[in-house]
Design a protein around this motif. Sequence first.
Motif, PDB file in Angstrom:
ATOM      1  N   VAL A 158      99.702  -6.312  32.060  1.00 27.63           N
ATOM      2  CA  VAL A 158     100.806  -7.262  31.384  1.00 27.63           C
ATOM      3  C   VAL A 158     101.124  -8.520  32.643  1.00 27.63           C
ATOM      4  O   VAL A 158     101.145  -9.501  32.043  1.00 27.63           O
ATOM      5  CB  VAL A 158     102.089  -6.828  31.235  1.00 27.63           C
ATOM      6  N   ALA A 199     101.396 -16.358  20.646  1.00 32.29           N
ATOM      7  CA  ALA A 199     101.486 -14.908  20.080  1.00 32.29           C
ATOM      8  C   ALA A 199     100.953 -13.897  21.272  1.00 32.29           C
ATOM      9  O   ALA A 199     101.157 -12.780  21.236  1.00 32.29           O
ATOM     10  CB  ALA A 199     100.549 -15.077  19.018  1.00 32.29           C
ATOM     11  N   LEU A 200      99.810 -14.415  21.871  1.00 33.46           N
ATOM     12  CA  LEU A 200      99.487 -13.715  23.099  1.00 33.46           C
ATOM     13  C   LEU A 200     100.299 -13.203  24.155  1.00 33.46           C
ATOM     14  O   LEU A 200     100.683 -12.191  24.509  1.00 33.46           O
ATOM     15  CB  LEU A 200      98.122 -14.210  23.707  1.00 33.46           C
ATOM     16  N   GLU A 224      99.724 -12.135  31.733  1.00 36.76           N
ATOM     17  CA  GLU A 224     100.753 -13.445  31.473  1.00 36.76           C
ATOM     18  C   GLU A 224     100.486 -14.221  32.714  1.00 36.76           C
ATOM     19  O   GLU A 224     100.738 -15.579  32.390  1.00 36.76           O
ATOM     20  CB  GLU A 224     102.212 -12.559  31.544  1.00 36.76           C
ATOM     21  N   CYS A 267     103.607 -13.330  23.728  1.00 39.51           N
ATOM     22  CA  CYS A 267     104.487 -12.625  23.231  1.00 39.51           C
ATOM     23  C   CYS A 267     104.053 -11.208  22.937  1.00 39.51           C
ATOM     24  O   CYS A 267     104.874 -10.009  23.007  1.00 39.51           O
ATOM     25  CB  CYS A 267     105.003 -13.030  21.816  1.00 39.51           C
ATOM     26  N   THR A 268     102.807 -10.879  22.626  1.00 37.28           N
ATOM     27  CA  THR A 268     102.436  -9.403  22.254  1.00 37.28           C
ATOM     28  C   THR A 268     101.891  -8.614  23.338  1.00 37.28           C
ATOM     29  O   THR A 268     101.847  -7.330  23.268  1.00 37.28           O
ATOM     30  CB  THR A 268     101.391  -9.448  21.113  1.00 37.28           C
ATOM     31  N   LEU A 269     101.306  -9.319  24.331  1.00 42.28           N
ATOM     32  CA  LEU A 269     100.917  -8.455  25.519  1.00 42.28           C
ATOM     33  C   LEU A 269     101.787  -7.573  26.043  1.00 42.28           C
ATOM     34  O   LEU A 269     101.137  -6.411  26.332  1.00 42.28           O
ATOM     35  CB  LEU A 269     100.374  -9.720  26.688  1.00 42.28           C
ATOM     36  N   MET A 297     102.335  -1.949  26.726  1.00 36.89           N
ATOM     37  CA  MET A 297     103.707  -1.370  27.097  1.00 36.89           C
ATOM     38  C   MET A 297     103.538  -0.555  28.384  1.00 36.89           C
ATOM     39  O   MET A 297     104.405  -0.503  29.481  1.00 36.89           O
ATOM     40  CB  MET A 297     104.311  -0.919  26.228  1.00 36.89           C
ATOM     41  N   ILE A 325     103.774  -5.665  24.644  1.00 34.21           N
ATOM     42  CA  ILE A 325     104.046  -4.802  23.675  1.00 34.21           C
ATOM     43  C   ILE A 325     102.587  -3.939  23.576  1.00 34.21           C
ATOM     44  O   ILE A 325     102.755  -2.738  23.477  1.00 34.21           O
ATOM     45  CB  ILE A 325     104.262  -5.230  22.158  1.00 34.21           C
ATOM     46  N   VAL A 326     101.684  -4.583  23.502  1.00 31.69           N
ATOM     47  CA  VAL A 326     100.351  -3.969  23.471  1.00 31.69           C
ATOM     48  C   VAL A 326     100.108  -3.187  24.918  1.00 31.69           C
ATOM     49  O   VAL A 326      99.407  -2.036  24.503  1.00 31.69           O
ATOM     50  CB  VAL A 326      99.153  -4.923  23.406  1.00 31.69           C
TER      51      VAL A 326
END
Length: 131
Positions: free
Chosen positions: A92, A76-77, A96, A79-81, A86, A83-84
């Motif tokens: 990012v 989840a992290l 990652e 995938c959402t990193l 951006m 977006i959060v």
Amino acid sequence: MAQNKLLVYFGKNSLLFLYVHFIILLKFNSMEYRQAYVVWIMTTGLTFAFMKLCQYLNQYIERYFDNIAVWIVAIALICTLPIVFMHQPKYVVWGEMLLGIIFACNYQTLSQLVKRKLSAQNSLKSVMDNW
């Protein structure tokens, strides 16, 4: 002989090598250091040292990865990193990379978890089929 051991070590830990090597090359690129042989030698040495450090530090967190919920949170992290953060691509990339290193150090545990889960499901299915 020692050179072969280093290559075997890098090969057995290729996912970790990828992330660590990439981070080191990013740092060299940002410093605009252009002496190729020096960069190559330093990158190899630093990659090896940083991989060993990551594996050493991982011993303090690896027990948590026996739980599937930890893997779900990690995914989840990942995938959402983006977006959060951006509008902050640097966060990012580094986030990652850190998650990638953690994943690379522990993915064998995930493989074992999945095998145990599938084995348990197959055992239950064979019991139910024989009922």
